[in-house]
Write a protein that holds these residues in place. Structure first.
Motif, mmCIF file in Angstrom:
data_model
loop_
_atom_site.group_PDB
_atom_site.id
_atom_site.type_symbol
_atom_site.label_atom_id
_atom_site.label_comp_id
_atom_site.label_asym_id
_atom_site.label_seq_id
_atom_site.Cartn_x
_atom_site.Cartn_y
_atom_site.Cartn_z
ATOM 1 N N UNK A 11 0.833 -1.199 0.000
ATOM 2 C CA UNK A 11 0.000 0.000 0.000
ATOM 3 C C UNK A 11 0.872 1.256 0.000
ATOM 4 N N UNK A 12 1.939 1.253 0.774
ATOM 5 C CA UNK A 12 2.846 2.406 0.823
ATOM 6 C C UNK A 12 3.570 2.571 -0.511
ATOM 7 N N UNK A 13 3.970 1.478 -1.136
ATOM 8 C CA UNK A 13 4.594 1.561 -2.464
ATOM 9 C C UNK A 13 3.656 2.247 -3.455
ATOM 10 N N UNK A 14 2.388 1.814 -3.485
ATOM 11 C CA UNK A 14 1.401 2.412 -4.397
ATOM 12 C C UNK A 14 1.174 3.885 -4.057
ATOM 13 N N UNK A 15 1.082 4.172 -2.749
ATOM 14 C CA UNK A 15 0.845 5.551 -2.320
ATOM 15 C C UNK A 15 2.012 6.459 -2.715
ATOM 16 N N UNK A 16 3.238 6.004 -2.515
ATOM 17 C CA UNK A 16 4.410 6.812 -2.882
ATOM 18 C C UNK A 16 4.443 7.080 -4.384
ATOM 19 N N UNK A 17 4.128 6.068 -5.166
ATOM 20 C CA UNK A 17 4.070 6.253 -6.624
ATOM 21 C C UNK A 17 3.016 7.295 -6.974
ATOM 22 N N UNK A 18 1.865 7.229 -6.333
ATOM 23 C CA UNK A 18 0.789 8.194 -6.581
ATOM 24 C C UNK A 18 1.223 9.597 -6.166
ATOM 25 N N UNK A 19 1.813 9.753 -4.973
ATOM 26 C CA UNK A 19 2.288 11.062 -4.522
ATOM 27 C C UNK A 19 3.289 11.657 -5.502
ATOM 28 N N UNK A 20 4.223 10.837 -5.956
ATOM 29 C CA UNK A 20 5.277 11.351 -6.826
ATOM 30 C C UNK A 20 4.782 11.687 -8.230
ATOM 31 N N UNK A 21 3.615 11.200 -8.605
ATOM 32 C CA UNK A 21 3.052 11.533 -9.914
ATOM 33 C C UNK A 21 1.759 12.342 -9.782
ATOM 34 N N UNK A 29 -8.399 9.867 -8.082
ATOM 35 C CA UNK A 29 -8.109 8.567 -7.467
ATOM 36 C C UNK A 29 -7.858 8.670 -5.966
ATOM 37 N N UNK A 30 -8.025 9.840 -5.376
ATOM 38 C CA UNK A 30 -7.726 10.029 -3.955
ATOM 39 C C UNK A 30 -8.432 9.000 -3.073
ATOM 40 N N UNK A 31 -9.667 8.666 -3.396
ATOM 41 C CA UNK A 31 -10.425 7.680 -2.620
ATOM 42 C C UNK A 31 -9.838 6.282 -2.660
ATOM 43 N N UNK A 32 -8.970 6.009 -3.623
ATOM 44 C CA UNK A 32 -8.281 4.720 -3.665
ATOM 45 C C UNK A 32 -7.156 4.651 -2.641
ATOM 46 N N UNK A 33 -6.729 5.815 -2.140
ATOM 47 C CA UNK A 33 -5.575 5.887 -1.243
ATOM 48 C C UNK A 33 -5.929 6.376 0.163
ATOM 49 N N UNK A 34 -7.079 7.036 0.324
ATOM 50 C CA UNK A 34 -7.520 7.580 1.610
ATOM 51 C C UNK A 34 -8.922 7.068 1.909
ATOM 52 N N UNK A 35 -9.174 6.767 3.186
ATOM 53 C CA UNK A 35 -10.524 6.388 3.598
ATOM 54 C C UNK A 35 -11.428 7.613 3.493
ATOM 55 N N UNK A 36 -12.727 7.385 3.392
ATOM 56 C CA UNK A 36 -13.683 8.480 3.220
ATOM 57 C C UNK A 36 -13.610 9.492 4.359
ATOM 58 N N UNK A 37 -13.296 9.021 5.571
ATOM 59 C CA UNK A 37 -13.252 9.914 6.733
ATOM 60 C C UNK A 37 -11.818 10.214 7.189
ATOM 61 N N UNK A 38 -10.857 10.063 6.290
ATOM 62 C CA UNK A 38 -9.445 10.283 6.636
ATOM 63 C C UNK A 38 -9.234 11.701 7.159
ATOM 64 N N UNK A 39 -8.280 11.800 8.081
ATOM 65 C CA UNK A 39 -7.897 13.115 8.621
ATOM 66 C C UNK A 39 -6.558 13.519 8.021
ATOM 67 N N UNK A 40 -6.409 14.823 7.784
ATOM 68 C CA UNK A 40 -5.163 15.381 7.253
ATOM 69 C C UNK A 40 -4.828 16.635 8.041
ATOM 70 N N UNK A 41 -3.549 16.753 8.452
ATOM 71 C CA UNK A 41 -3.104 17.944 9.176
ATOM 72 C C UNK A 41 -1.700 18.294 8.712
ATOM 73 N N UNK A 42 -1.494 19.586 8.473
ATOM 74 C CA UNK A 42 -0.160 20.121 8.179
ATOM 75 C C UNK A 42 -0.059 21.480 8.880
ATOM 76 N N UNK A 43 1.030 22.227 8.714
ATOM 77 C CA UNK A 43 1.138 23.496 9.443
ATOM 78 C C UNK A 43 0.045 24.523 9.127
#
Length: 149
Positions: A11-21, A29-43
């Motif tokens: 899963x991490x291999x696929x996710x890294x490939x997706x991030x880099x492209x 395709x975001x829903x293929x990599x994140x759950x519907x209720x996923x949380x995201x936090x940055x600065x």
């Protein structure tokens, strides 16, 4: 010693490939990599749900020239992962010809299906971003010198 579960690694291999492209088109395709209720936090952001996470990436593409991620390292431990990365881009409003690099990391927690349920980015906004902005950069460097003096 028991073998690690290969699903998080795959899963991490696929996710890294997706991030880099990542591109505006690949956001579908975001829903293929994140759950519907996923949380995201940055600065700058703290959101929940794939629509809100997609909005952060859409804003990135609207605000910057040629934004892209380069994953430089990864550590996987069970259902969690830490990615070290470089975020490369050019500002649209100033220094438009100079590629900028922000170095940071992401702590990811995976759901049982291998999709990201929690994504937390760590990077120093003052050093990696504010110091590169004309006017504000000089002030930030001055404040940094005063803080260590």
């Amino acid at each position: 010693m028991p073998e690690d579960n290969p699903i998080p690694h795959e899963a991490i291999d696929r996710l890294c490939t997706w991030f880099e492209s990542l591109s505006p088109a690949s956001l579908e395709a975001l829903g293929n990599f994140y759950t519907a209720d996923a949380r995201f936090k940055d600065p700058f952001n703290e959101v929940q749900g794939t629509a809100a996470i997609a909005g952060i990436f859409e804003h990135m593409f609207d605000s910057l020239h040629d934004p892209r991620f380069v994953v430089t390292n990864r550590l996987v431990d069970g259902a969690q992962c830490f990615l070290a990365w470089e975020f490369r881009f050019r500002f649209k409003r100033f220094h438009a010809t100079t590629e900028q690099v922000v170095r940071g990391g992401s702590h990811l927690r995976l759901a049982s299906d291998g999709r990201v349920s929690d994504h937390r980015d760590y990077w120093d906004a003052a050093e990696e971003l504010y110091e590169k902005i004309p006017g504000l950069g000089g002030l930030m460097r001055w404040l940094k010198k005063r803080a260590v003096a």
